[in-house]
Design a protein around this motif. Sequence first.
Motif, PDB file in Angstrom:
ATOM      1  N   THR A 213       0.670  48.522  53.830  1.00 49.14           N
ATOM      2  CA  THR A 213       0.417  47.001  53.211  1.00 49.14           C
ATOM      3  C   THR A 213       0.102  47.501  51.767  1.00 49.14           C
ATOM      4  O   THR A 213      -0.709  48.552  51.537  1.00 49.14           O
TER       5      THR A 213
ATOM      6  N   VAL B  43       4.843  44.614  52.129  1.00 47.14           N
ATOM      7  CA  VAL B  43       4.528  45.480  53.224  1.00 47.14           C
ATOM      8  C   VAL B  43       5.706  46.498  53.812  1.00 47.14           C
ATOM      9  O   VAL B  43       7.059  46.151  53.209  1.00 47.14           O
TER      10      VAL B  43
ATOM     11  N   ALA C 168      -0.190  40.214  57.116  1.00 42.99           N
ATOM     12  CA  ALA C 168       0.230  41.473  56.463  1.00 42.99           C
ATOM     13  C   ALA C 168      -0.765  42.547  56.966  1.00 42.99           C
ATOM     14  O   ALA C 168      -1.773  42.938  55.909  1.00 42.99           O
TER      15      ALA C 168
END
Length: 222
Positions: free
Chosen positions: A96, A101, A134
Motif C-alpha cells: 500500500t 496499492v 486499502a
Amino acid sequence: MRRFEFPVDRKHAHAVNEVFADQRRLRIMALAAAVVATACAAYLIWLDHPWAYLLAVAFVLGAVVALWVAFWTARHASIDKLYTDGELVPAVVSETYPSSVVLLALVDVAKPGATDARYALVIRRVRALPGHAAEAGERVPAVAVRTDRAPRQVGERWQSVSAMPIAWGTTDAAVIERARDAISDIEWRLLTDNLALTDKVRRAPAKRLLLDPDQLPGDFGS
C-alpha cells in the motif's frame, strides 16, 4: 475457463477502469506512430536513393504494425467484452502507498490449446480500488486480461497478462462478494502465503513469476 457474469456499470467503469484507460492511450499512441512512420516512409521515397527505399520499407512495416495495434485495441477495448472474455482470478493487496496499492494476482498464462495450464504470479499497481480496503491481504476478485500485441501469435503463453478488478466494473458490493466466493480458498491461500514474492515478481521479465507446477497444492485447480 472460469467466467463471472454481472451487469457492468459502464459509467463507473469509464471513470475508474485503468485497463480501459491504458488501452485508449495505447490506441492513440499507435495511431500517432503509424502517422509518423508513414510520413517518414514517404519522405524517404521522395529522396529517391537506393538506401532510402530500404529504410522506407522498414517504416512501412512499422506503420502496418502500429495500425494493427490500434485496430486490435479498438476491437477489444469494450468494457463489457473485457469482463465477458476474462477469466475470474484472485488478486490480493500486497503493498500500500498513499495514492495507490499493488495487487498480486494468480493467473494462467497458457493460451487456449496449450498442453497444460501454466500459473504465474503477476502484479499491477492501481490508483483506484473502490469497494475494497486499502490494506495488505485484502481479497480482490478480478478478471485476467490476456493479450498478444503482435499480428501473429507466437508460443503457448500470452505476451501480456494483467488483472482487472471486478470493482472497476460495478459499485454493487454483493457482486464483488459473489465473485470473491466463486474463487476457491486454496487460490486465496496460495496468494496470501506468497505476498513476500511481490518484489521478486516486480523484477521478473514482464512482471510475472511462473510457478513450479510440482509445488502447487495437490488439490489445486480441482
